[in-house]
Design a protein around this motif. Structure first.
Motif, short mmCIF file in Angstrom:
data_model
loop_
_atom_site.label_atom_id
_atom_site.label_comp_id
_atom_site.label_asym_id
_atom_site.label_seq_id
_atom_site.Cartn_x
_atom_site.Cartn_y
_atom_site.Cartn_z
N GLU A 203 22.13 -30.93 -9.77
CA GLU A 203 23.25 -31.18 -10.67
C GLU A 203 23.41 -32.66 -11.02
O GLU A 203 23.82 -33.01 -12.13
CB GLU A 203 24.55 -30.64 -10.06
CG GLU A 203 25.71 -30.62 -11.03
CD GLU A 203 26.90 -29.85 -10.51
OE1 GLU A 203 27.93 -29.83 -11.21
OE2 GLU A 203 26.82 -29.29 -9.40
N VAL A 221 14.11 -22.55 -14.92
CA VAL A 221 15.25 -22.75 -14.03
C VAL A 221 14.81 -23.61 -12.84
O VAL A 221 13.80 -23.34 -12.20
CB VAL A 221 15.81 -21.40 -13.54
CG1 VAL A 221 16.94 -21.60 -12.54
CG2 VAL A 221 16.31 -20.59 -14.74
N GLY A 225 15.86 -21.29 -8.74
CA GLY A 225 17.13 -20.60 -8.85
C GLY A 225 18.14 -20.96 -7.79
O GLY A 225 19.10 -20.22 -7.55
N ARG A 227 21.34 -22.61 -5.96
CA ARG A 227 22.71 -22.82 -6.43
C ARG A 227 22.99 -24.29 -6.72
O ARG A 227 23.99 -24.62 -7.38
CB ARG A 227 23.72 -22.31 -5.40
CG ARG A 227 23.72 -23.03 -4.08
CD ARG A 227 24.81 -22.53 -3.14
NE ARG A 227 24.65 -21.13 -2.80
CZ ARG A 227 23.90 -20.69 -1.79
NH1 ARG A 227 23.24 -21.55 -1.04
NH2 ARG A 227 23.80 -19.41 -1.54
N SER A 229 21.41 -26.18 -8.66
CA SER A 229 20.95 -26.50 -10.02
C SER A 229 21.55 -25.53 -11.03
O SER A 229 22.27 -24.60 -10.67
CB SER A 229 19.42 -26.43 -10.07
OG SER A 229 18.82 -27.24 -9.09
N SER A 230 21.23 -25.76 -12.31
CA SER A 230 21.70 -24.89 -13.40
C SER A 230 23.22 -24.76 -13.38
O SER A 230 23.78 -23.66 -13.38
CB SER A 230 21.04 -23.51 -13.31
OG SER A 230 19.64 -23.61 -13.33
N SER A 231 23.90 -25.92 -13.38
CA SER A 231 25.36 -25.93 -13.39
C SER A 231 25.88 -25.35 -14.70
O SER A 231 25.16 -25.27 -15.70
CB SER A 231 25.88 -27.36 -13.22
OG SER A 231 25.45 -28.18 -14.30
N HIS A 255 16.17 -17.54 -2.45
CA HIS A 255 16.08 -17.82 -3.88
C HIS A 255 15.73 -16.55 -4.65
O HIS A 255 14.94 -15.74 -4.17
CB HIS A 255 14.97 -18.86 -4.15
CG HIS A 255 15.26 -20.22 -3.61
ND1 HIS A 255 14.25 -21.11 -3.28
CD2 HIS A 255 16.42 -20.86 -3.34
CE1 HIS A 255 14.78 -22.23 -2.83
NE2 HIS A 255 16.10 -22.10 -2.85
N THR A 260 23.66 -18.83 -9.17
CA THR A 260 22.84 -19.17 -10.34
C THR A 260 22.60 -17.95 -11.21
O THR A 260 22.73 -18.01 -12.44
CB THR A 260 21.49 -19.76 -9.88
OG1 THR A 260 21.74 -20.90 -9.06
CG2 THR A 260 20.64 -20.16 -11.06
N ARG A 263 25.68 -17.10 -13.25
CA ARG A 263 25.89 -17.97 -14.40
C ARG A 263 24.95 -17.60 -15.55
O ARG A 263 25.36 -17.61 -16.73
CB ARG A 263 25.70 -19.44 -14.00
CG ARG A 263 26.82 -19.98 -13.13
CD ARG A 263 26.77 -21.50 -13.02
NE ARG A 263 25.63 -21.97 -12.26
CZ ARG A 263 25.64 -22.19 -10.95
NH1 ARG A 263 26.74 -21.92 -10.23
NH2 ARG A 263 24.57 -22.66 -10.34
#
Length: 370
Positions: A203, A221, A225, A227, A229-231, A255, A260, A263
């Motif tokens: 993030e 991603v 995958g 949590r 990352s990919s906010s 993972h 993730t 979202r």
């Protein structure tokens, strides 16, 4: 003979140290001569030919091949035990020369197989992140480069590095507090098509580059995958049509993480996973992207409350098997799956995995959950 071998090993180490010094100098000067804009005389017209983007199935590691005509770029090279798999895959695609070899960061699950790639193919340019590591995987990579007189360098930000008519730009070289945050993030453009490659960026890196981002067609991603990352702000900005998760089936990290996945689903992004589809291959036409890889089942869930959502689908590899695609929970050594991660049977478990019933490989549901 022994003295000769010792001498050769010593020479290799000296070469490696010299090239590590070169990397440091490159970082200080913000790029070496081979990071110049190799597309100065390239046309900015849309490409009419298709580019193939191969997300290679190496389990819980990254390896991505971009094929623009007869010009190839390799982003990461899997883990140490993926060396032969990567080399065989590249050979099967007709690769002999690699114009850009990119190690997004120094973790073994991204550069573990790159020493074999260096030994087996002609390499023109080698790009690395702003950081290093005192690990065997990293040393093997540097030794392999040194033995072929290749000089790794940190690429200049916002320069266009051309394959043929397509190109990529590097959005961050500042590094971060962790090796993951040092990951090179690349935006690849073919005509109107855009693909975002993120390594294991978390993030913090996402916030750093947010102002440089716009809508993309495909998002690789970050961090399999995780949590971290990919906010939500990041996904809102890039708003991809497709998301690709490179992940190993039943991996010990759990993972991709539920947060993730939630979202991605809530934004209606079409998910493709290597543990479900194996090699995930896209074609970019310059006016749109397409793939024959089947969409991951959870994308058919309409109810956003994942624990209560059900959707009966045919399994990709066996048209006679039907399965319930709601998310379940399990532990690596457990004999059952759980409907909720709040189950009393999981209260002392430190490693709780998440996925479908098929993913779990468990024959029955926990009696306490029924």
């Amino acid at each position: 003979m022994i003295e000769e071998n010792v001498s050769n090993e010593k020479n290799s180490k000296i070469k490696a140290l010299i090239f590590l010094l070169i990397i440091s100098i490159c970082i200080y000067l913000t790029g070496c001569s081979n990071t110049s804009d190799s597309g100065n005389n390239q046309s900015n017209n849309l490409s009419d030919k298709n580019v193939k983007i191969h997300f290679i199935n190496t389990g819980n590691s990254d390896a991505i091949l971009i094929q623009d005509g007869k010009t190839f770029t390799l982003i990461d090279g899997g883990d140490n035990d993926d060396e032969n798999l990567i080399v065989d895959y590249l050979n099967n695609q007709g690769v002999k020369d690699i114009k850009y070899l990119i190690a997004t960061h120094s973790h073994a699950d991204h550069l573990g197989g790159l020493d074999f790639v260096v030994k087996n193919f002609n390499i023109e340019n080698v790009f690395v992140s702003n950081g290093s590591a005192e690990t065997k995987s990293y040393r093997d990579f540097i030794y392999a480069l040194a033995n072929k007189d290749l000089s790794p360098s940190v690429p200049l930000e916002n320069k266009k590095f051309y394959l043929e008519e397509s190109y990529f730009e590097v959005l961050n070289t500042n590094g971060g507090n962790t090796t993951n945050e040092q990951s090179l993030v690349l935006i690849y453009t073919n005509g109107k098509d855009k693909v975002l490659f993120t390594g294991d960026a978390e993030e913090g890196t996402e916030k750093e580059i947010l102002s440089k981002l716009g809508k993309v067609d495909i998002l690789k991603v970050a961090h399999h995958g995780s949590r971290s990352s990919s906010s939500q702000n990041f996904l809102d900005k890039v708003n991809p049509e497709y998301a690709v998760i490179l992940v190993g089936k039943g991996n010990s990290y759990g993972h991709p993480h539920k947060d993730t996945i939630t979202r991605l689903i809530n934004k209606g992004i079409e998910i493709h996973r290597s543990d479900f589809c194996k090699d995930v291959i896209f074609e970019s036409t310059g006016k749109g992207v397409k793939t024959e890889c089947k969409e991951w089942a959870y994308n058919n869930i309409q109810n956003k409350d994942l624990n209560n959502s059900k959707n009966i689908l045919k399994h990709e590899n066996d048209t006679n098997i039907l399965y319930d695609s709601k998310i379940v929970y399990w532990t690596p050594n457990g004999s059952v799956y759980h409907i909720t991660d709040k189950c009393n049977s999981l209260s002392n478990s430190k490693n709780i995995l998440t996925g479908s019933i098929v993913d779990s490989g468990k024959p029955r549901v926990c009696k306490n959950c029924e």
